[in-house]
Design a protein around this motif. Structure first.
Motif, PDB file in Angstrom:
ATOM      1  N   THR A   1       0.868  -1.270  -0.135  1.00 30.77           N
ATOM      2  CA  THR A   1       0.022   0.017  -0.054  1.00 30.77           C
ATOM      3  C   THR A   1       1.011   1.349   0.070  1.00 30.77           C
ATOM      4  OG1 THR A   1      -1.589  -1.276   1.214  1.00 30.77           O
ATOM      5  CG2 THR A   1      -1.787   1.081   1.337  1.00 30.77           C
TER       6      THR A   1
ATOM      7  N   VAL B   1      -3.995   7.797  -0.277  1.00 29.03           N
ATOM      8  CA  VAL B   1      -3.410   6.450  -0.781  1.00 29.03           C
ATOM      9  C   VAL B   1      -3.139   6.401  -2.430  1.00 29.03           C
ATOM     10  CG1 VAL B   1      -3.796   3.848  -0.538  1.00 29.03           C
ATOM     11  CG2 VAL B   1      -4.840   5.493   0.906  1.00 29.03           C
TER      12      VAL B   1
ATOM     13  N   ASP C   1      -2.822   0.624  -3.874  1.00 29.67           N
ATOM     14  CA  ASP C   1      -3.227  -0.464  -2.787  1.00 29.67           C
ATOM     15  C   ASP C   1      -3.538  -1.777  -3.366  1.00 29.67           C
ATOM     16  OD1 ASP C   1      -4.135  -1.187   0.311  1.00 29.67           O
ATOM     17  OD2 ASP C   1      -6.086  -1.577  -1.046  1.00 29.67           O
TER      18      ASP C   1
ATOM     19  N   GLY D   1      -5.716  -4.214  -2.807  1.00 28.68           N
ATOM     20  CA  GLY D   1      -7.320  -4.349  -2.458  1.00 28.68           C
ATOM     21  C   GLY D   1      -8.045  -4.594  -3.802  1.00 28.68           C
TER      22      GLY D   1
ATOM     23  N   GLN E   1     -10.210  -1.032  -4.380  1.00 25.09           N
ATOM     24  CA  GLN E   1      -9.776   0.351  -4.642  1.00 25.09           C
ATOM     25  C   GLN E   1     -10.435   1.504  -3.965  1.00 25.09           C
ATOM     26  OE1 GLN E   1      -6.384   0.465  -6.503  1.00 25.09           O
ATOM     27  NE2 GLN E   1      -6.778  -1.608  -5.531  1.00 25.09           N
ATOM     28  N   TYR E   2     -11.354   1.300  -2.891  1.00 24.06           N
ATOM     29  CA  TYR E   2     -12.227   2.196  -2.441  1.00 24.06           C
ATOM     30  C   TYR E   2     -11.072   3.657  -1.738  1.00 24.06           C
ATOM     31  CZ  TYR E   2     -16.389  -0.188  -2.621  1.00 24.06           C
ATOM     32  OH  TYR E   2     -17.342  -1.117  -3.208  1.00 24.06           O
ATOM     33  N   CYS E   3     -10.021   3.030  -1.084  1.00 24.24           N
ATOM     34  CA  CYS E   3      -9.115   3.991  -0.588  1.00 24.24           C
ATOM     35  C   CYS E   3      -8.228   4.866  -1.527  1.00 24.24           C
ATOM     36  CB  CYS E   3      -8.100   3.392   0.556  1.00 24.24           C
ATOM     37  SG  CYS E   3      -7.200   2.048  -0.170  1.00 24.24           S
ATOM     38  N   VAL E   4      -7.868   4.202  -2.636  1.00 20.49           N
ATOM     39  CA  VAL E   4      -7.427   4.978  -3.719  1.00 20.49           C
ATOM     40  C   VAL E   4      -8.162   5.745  -4.676  1.00 20.49           C
ATOM     41  CG1 VAL E   4      -5.929   4.564  -5.841  1.00 20.49           C
ATOM     42  CG2 VAL E   4      -5.902   2.772  -4.056  1.00 20.49           C
TER      43      VAL E   4
ATOM     44  N   CYS F   1      -8.243   1.236   3.819  1.00 15.92           N
ATOM     45  CA  CYS F   1      -8.164   0.192   3.069  1.00 15.92           C
ATOM     46  C   CYS F   1      -8.303  -1.170   3.749  1.00 15.92           C
ATOM     47  CB  CYS F   1      -6.702   0.185   2.287  1.00 15.92           C
ATOM     48  SG  CYS F   1      -6.047   1.672   1.546  1.00 15.92           S
TER      49      CYS F   1
ATOM     50  N   SER G   1      -6.376  -4.426   2.966  1.00 12.42           N
ATOM     51  CA  SER G   1      -4.928  -4.573   3.460  1.00 12.42           C
ATOM     52  C   SER G   1      -4.946  -3.967   5.063  1.00 12.42           C
ATOM     53  CB  SER G   1      -4.432  -3.359   2.738  1.00 12.42           C
ATOM     54  OG  SER G   1      -4.580  -3.806   1.430  1.00 12.42           O
TER      55      SER G   1
ATOM     56  N   THR H   1      -4.905   2.083   7.103  1.00 16.42           N
ATOM     57  CA  THR H   1      -5.828   3.260   7.395  1.00 16.42           C
ATOM     58  C   THR H   1      -4.718   4.737   7.238  1.00 16.42           C
ATOM     59  OG1 THR H   1      -5.886   3.604   9.720  1.00 16.42           O
ATOM     60  CG2 THR H   1      -7.560   2.244   8.590  1.00 16.42           C
TER      61      THR H   1
END
Lengths: 124, 176
Positions: free
Chosen positions: A67, A78, A81, A83, A86-89, A103, A106, A109
């Motif tokens: 990440t 981010v 990642d 994941g 890919q929400y956090c990206v 994330c 992974s 956070t």
């Protein structure tokens, strides 16, 4: 007698000043100070939001890649990642103190911390 | 109706002042009810039309009468709107109390120098200030509430000026 008298102007000016001052203090940028990165809830990196940094974290999906946290002056995101969704990206750059990118696959956070941390949600 | 009252009963004779207060209170309540029908994007942002009446009473009959009309307006207005003892009632009461206190303090200042407009603006700020403090202490116990303060203050300034000008013009047109 005139409709608007000298003292009225004074009160109006004071009201205007109070409105502007409250707007400035309440809506001014709550400048975030640090980007806090956690893995499994433990802080693994705390980066000042002054310079440019790039940090790779080996999270729960490290077999599929790290990440990557990217910090620029005043913001962080981010960048990559492993994941699946890919929400956090996709959340992009975080700019306000208190905002978080999670994330979940992974277990990583990214949170911006600062003096004026705001709640995520206020419900009433 | 013929009075058959015996010597022990009393008939309340409303004085001229009673009638006057009832008259003004009726106008203020009507204004408050009309206003209750206007949808507002944000609870707390309201023109406060009833305050035009309060300002006129204040200018013509003094602070005590203004207190009477305001109290009657808050109680009767909330009864008619079905809001008596609901949260909105306490917010209205705390706003009215704060603005009456400010108007009372400002009575020490000459009306030649400080007219209905300035008093209206000061009262509007006191009104929303009192509401915000009560809401913060009781309904929304979080400082996030104060994020809305600039909106409330801007509305207080705007509606304070408008109500003050309306009150001043009404008094100009209907000199006593």
């Amino acid at each position: 007698m005139t409709v608007v008298r000298p003292g009225d102007w004074l009160v109006i000016a004071a009201g205007l000043a109070a409105t502007v001052a409250t707007a400035a203090s309440q809506w001014g940028q709550a400048a975030p100070a640090h980007a806090q990165v956690r893995l499994d809830g433990r802080v693994v990196a705390e980066l000042p939001l002054t310079g440019r940094h790039r940090v790779s974290i080996d999270g729960a999906l490290s077999s599929r890649g790290p990440t990557v946290i990217e910090v620029e002056p005043g913001r962080a995101r981010v960048a990559a990642d492993p994941g699946p969704r890919q929400y956090c990206v996709l959340q992009g750059w975080l700019t306000r103190a208190g905002s978080v990118a999670v994330c979940a696959p992974s277990h990583v956070t990214l949170q911006l911390t600062g003096a004026g941390s705001m709640p995520d949600t206020v419900a009433f | 109706m013929a009075s058959t009252a015996g010597p022990a009963s009393h008939e309340v004779q409303p004085s001229a002042r009673d009638r006057r207060l009832a008259h003004y209170a009726a106008a203020a309540i009507a204004a408050a009810l009309v206003e209750a029908a206007i949808p507002s994007p944000l609870p707390g942002v309201k023109p406060g039309l009833a305050n035009v009446v309060i300002l006129i009473v204040l200018a013509r009959h003094g602070w005590r009468d203004a207190v009477w009309v305001s109290v009657l307006r808050v109680i009767a207005g909330s009864l008619l709107a079905g809001q008596f003892l609901a949260p909105g009632f306490f917010l209205a009461a705390s706003g009215a109390l704060c603005s009456l206190l400010v108007l009372g303090a400002l009575q020490a200042v000459s009306w030649r120098w400080l007219g209905p407009v300035g008093r209206s603006v000061a009262a509007a700020f006191a009104h929303i200030g009192g509401q915000l403090l009560l809401a913060r202490a009781w309904l929304v116990p979080h400082d996030g509430l104060f994020n809305l303060a600039p909106v409330f203050f801007a509305a207080a300034l705007l509606f304070g000026v408008v109500n003050g000008v309306v009150a001043a013009r009404l008094m100009e047109r209907n000199p006593q």
